[in-house]
Scaffold this active site. Structure first.
Site, PDB file in Angstrom:
ATOM      1  N   SER A  26      46.252  31.684  44.127  1.00 12.68           N
ATOM      2  CA  SER A  26      45.998  32.407  45.372  1.00 12.68           C
ATOM      3  C   SER A  26      46.549  31.583  46.528  1.00 12.68           C
ATOM      4  O   SER A  26      46.662  30.354  46.425  1.00 12.68           O
ATOM      5  CB  SER A  26      44.489  32.587  45.557  1.00 12.68           C
ATOM      6  OG  SER A  26      44.191  33.086  46.850  1.00 12.68           O
ATOM      7  N   TYR A  74      35.780  29.074  46.981  1.00 20.36           N
ATOM      8  CA  TYR A  74      36.904  29.733  46.302  1.00 20.36           C
ATOM      9  C   TYR A  74      38.182  28.906  46.472  1.00 20.36           C
ATOM     10  O   TYR A  74      38.941  28.719  45.514  1.00 20.36           O
ATOM     11  CB  TYR A  74      37.080  31.141  46.872  1.00 20.36           C
ATOM     12  CG  TYR A  74      38.172  31.958  46.217  1.00 20.36           C
ATOM     13  CD1 TYR A  74      38.161  32.225  44.843  1.00 20.36           C
ATOM     14  CD2 TYR A  74      39.208  32.498  46.979  1.00 20.36           C
ATOM     15  CE1 TYR A  74      39.158  32.999  44.258  1.00 20.36           C
ATOM     16  CE2 TYR A  74      40.207  33.276  46.401  1.00 20.36           C
ATOM     17  CZ  TYR A  74      40.173  33.517  45.039  1.00 20.36           C
ATOM     18  OH  TYR A  74      41.164  34.283  44.457  1.00 20.36           O
TER      19      TYR A  74
HETATM   20  N1  NAP Z   1      42.190  40.420  45.123  1.00 22.67           N
HETATM   21  C1  NAP Z   1      42.712  39.452  45.845  1.00 22.67           C
HETATM   22  O1  NAP Z   1      42.772  39.524  47.102  1.00 22.67           O
HETATM   23  C2  NAP Z   1      43.287  38.228  45.169  1.00 22.67           C
HETATM   24  C3  NAP Z   1      44.154  37.436  45.932  1.00 22.67           C
HETATM   25  C4  NAP Z   1      44.697  36.296  45.349  1.00 22.67           C
HETATM   26  C5  NAP Z   1      44.414  35.971  44.053  1.00 22.67           C
HETATM   27  N2  NAP Z   1      43.559  36.741  43.321  1.00 22.67           N
HETATM   28  C6  NAP Z   1      43.300  36.326  41.945  1.00 22.67           C
HETATM   29  O2  NAP Z   1      43.900  37.282  41.085  1.00 22.67           O
HETATM   30  C7  NAP Z   1      43.162  37.375  39.859  1.00 22.67           C
HETATM   31  C8  NAP Z   1      42.765  38.816  39.616  1.00 22.67           C
HETATM   32  O3  NAP Z   1      41.926  39.225  40.703  1.00 22.67           O
HETATM   33  P1  NAP Z   1      41.535  40.754  40.980  1.00 22.67           P
HETATM   34  O4  NAP Z   1      41.632  40.972  42.446  1.00 22.67           O
HETATM   35  O5  NAP Z   1      42.273  41.671  40.058  1.00 22.67           O
HETATM   36  O6  NAP Z   1      39.992  40.670  40.604  1.00 22.67           O
HETATM   37  P2  NAP Z   1      39.072  41.732  39.848  1.00 22.67           P
HETATM   38  O7  NAP Z   1      39.419  43.127  40.273  1.00 22.67           O
HETATM   39  O8  NAP Z   1      37.675  41.232  40.040  1.00 22.67           O
HETATM   40  O9  NAP Z   1      39.511  41.572  38.323  1.00 22.67           O
HETATM   41  C9  NAP Z   1      39.201  40.422  37.597  1.00 22.67           C
HETATM   42  C10 NAP Z   1      39.580  40.663  36.146  1.00 22.67           C
HETATM   43  O10 NAP Z   1      39.254  39.499  35.375  1.00 22.67           O
HETATM   44  C11 NAP Z   1      38.352  39.840  34.321  1.00 22.67           C
HETATM   45  N3  NAP Z   1      37.404  38.733  34.191  1.00 22.67           N
HETATM   46  C12 NAP Z   1      36.604  38.227  35.167  1.00 22.67           C
HETATM   47  N4  NAP Z   1      35.852  37.240  34.675  1.00 22.67           N
HETATM   48  C13 NAP Z   1      36.193  37.107  33.359  1.00 22.67           C
HETATM   49  C14 NAP Z   1      35.736  36.284  32.300  1.00 22.67           C
HETATM   50  N5  NAP Z   1      34.769  35.374  32.490  1.00 22.67           N
HETATM   51  N6  NAP Z   1      36.300  36.412  31.079  1.00 22.67           N
HETATM   52  C15 NAP Z   1      37.257  37.341  30.874  1.00 22.67           C
HETATM   53  N7  NAP Z   1      37.721  38.160  31.830  1.00 22.67           N
HETATM   54  C16 NAP Z   1      37.180  38.055  33.055  1.00 22.67           C
HETATM   55  C17 NAP Z   1      37.678  41.138  34.794  1.00 22.67           C
HETATM   56  O11 NAP Z   1      37.236  41.959  33.724  1.00 22.67           O
HETATM   57  P3  NAP Z   1      35.695  41.900  33.197  1.00 22.67           P
HETATM   58  O12 NAP Z   1      34.830  41.867  34.428  1.00 22.67           O
HETATM   59  O13 NAP Z   1      35.537  43.106  32.353  1.00 22.67           O
HETATM   60  O14 NAP Z   1      35.617  40.633  32.408  1.00 22.67           O
HETATM   61  C18 NAP Z   1      38.842  41.817  35.523  1.00 22.67           C
HETATM   62  O15 NAP Z   1      39.685  42.450  34.594  1.00 22.67           O
HETATM   63  C19 NAP Z   1      41.975  36.419  40.027  1.00 22.67           C
HETATM   64  O16 NAP Z   1      42.271  35.185  39.419  1.00 22.67           O
HETATM   65  C20 NAP Z   1      41.852  36.264  41.539  1.00 22.67           C
HETATM   66  O17 NAP Z   1      41.226  35.035  41.877  1.00 22.67           O
HETATM   67  C21 NAP Z   1      43.008  37.880  43.854  1.00 22.67           C
END
Ligand code: NAP
Length: 230
Positions: free
Chosen positions: A115, A128
């Site tokens: 991120s 975070y």
């Molecule tokens: N959204 C943003 O603004 C943003 C910006 C920069 C970086 N990111 C990063 O991008 C990545 C994806 O984020 P997102 O926005 O798509 O978040 P999200 O919508 O909360 O999705 C997270 C995904 O990870 C899975 N997950 C979470 N905890 C897990 C665990 N303990 N074991 C296995 N799977 C797990 C979840 O599925 P289940 O809950 O079913 O396990 C879900 O598929 C993350 O690493 C986040 O930090 C996000």
């Protein structure tokens, strides 16, 4: 996931909620494997499953998340531990489980979703930011250590991405999550990030896009977000 499957990859889709994986598998042909990356037993079983099928070319470490927006003064130790557990230690567990096979592949790739929070401090973001900075430094170290095994290590660092659950999980309500994106013309989407992941993995293996920073145009920097009518 859809982007990779669409460009010919066989994709193992991994998350905790089996019913959502089943729907995704139905739609895309991905192989669903329910696993919690904070559980060593689950990660071992996941690796056993994938390796029994013949191994892998690339590992995408996407699972992660944020909890809370408290100041350092008031931050919950439990939230900080949870963020470290999934973003850093979960990523470590999965990476360790697959590295021998990726080395053995001869042209392996590891892609880390970190991120912009990994290298930019903002008020309320310390827990975070610290977790993502930890993952970021693990990524850079891994690149140095694995080059001799011809394992490519790619890092994608998104800024503001409007996904279904990230901000809701972090802030605790749909209403609070909506405010994060209020008035922002076009936050990044999951599809935007997936396209960049697929692009970087589909390049010839000797090309390593080692750190890709991607933000919406409206987010010129962490502290400069253009909002209209909000
Ligand atoms: N959204 C943003 O603004 C943003 C910006 C920069 C970086 N990111 C990063 O991008 C990545 C994806 O984020 P997102 O926005 O798509 O978040 P999200 O919508 O909360 O999705 C997270 C995904 O990870 C899975 N997950 C979470 N905890 C897990 C665990 N303990 N074991 C296995 N799977 C797990 C979840 O599925 P289940 O809950 O079913 O396990 C879900 O598929 C993350 O690493 C986040 O930090 C996000």
């Amino acid at each position: 996931m859809r982007a990779l499957a669409g460009s010919g990859w066989t994709v193992y889709a991994v998350a905790r909620r089996a019913e959502r994986l089943a729907a995704l598998a139905e739609e895309t042909g991905a192989v669903p494997v329910a696993a919690d990356i904070t559980s060593q037993a689950d990660v071992d079983a996941l690796a056993g499953r994938v390796l029994a099928d013949g191994g892998l070319d690339a590992l995408v470490n996407n699972a992660g998340g944020a909890w809370g927006m408290d100041s350092v003064a008031d931050g919950s130790v439990e939230d900080w531990a949870r963020m470290y557990e999934v973003n850093v230690l979960g990523t470590l567990r999965v990476t360790q489980a697959f590295l021998p096979a990726l080395r053995g592949n001869g042209q392996g790739s590891v892609l880390m979703l970190t991120s912009t929070a990994a290298f930019t401090a903002y008020e309320g973001g310390a827990g975070y930011c610290a977790a993502k900075a930890g993952e970021e430094l693990m990524t850079r170290t891994l690149r140095l250590e694995e080059a001799e095994h011809n394992v490519r290590v790619i890092e994608v660092c998104p800024g503001m991405v409007k996904t279904d659950e990230f901000s809701r999980n972090r802030l605790g309500s749909e209403e609070a999550a909506e405010k994060v994106y209020a008035g922002v013309a076009k936050p990044l989407t999951a599809e935007d990030v997936a396209d960049v992941i697929a692009y970087s993995l589909n390049l010839p293996h000797h090309i390593n896009l080692d750190q890709i920073v991607m933000r919406p145009v409206a987010q010129a920097a962490q502290h400069k977000v253009i909002r209209r009518g909000a």
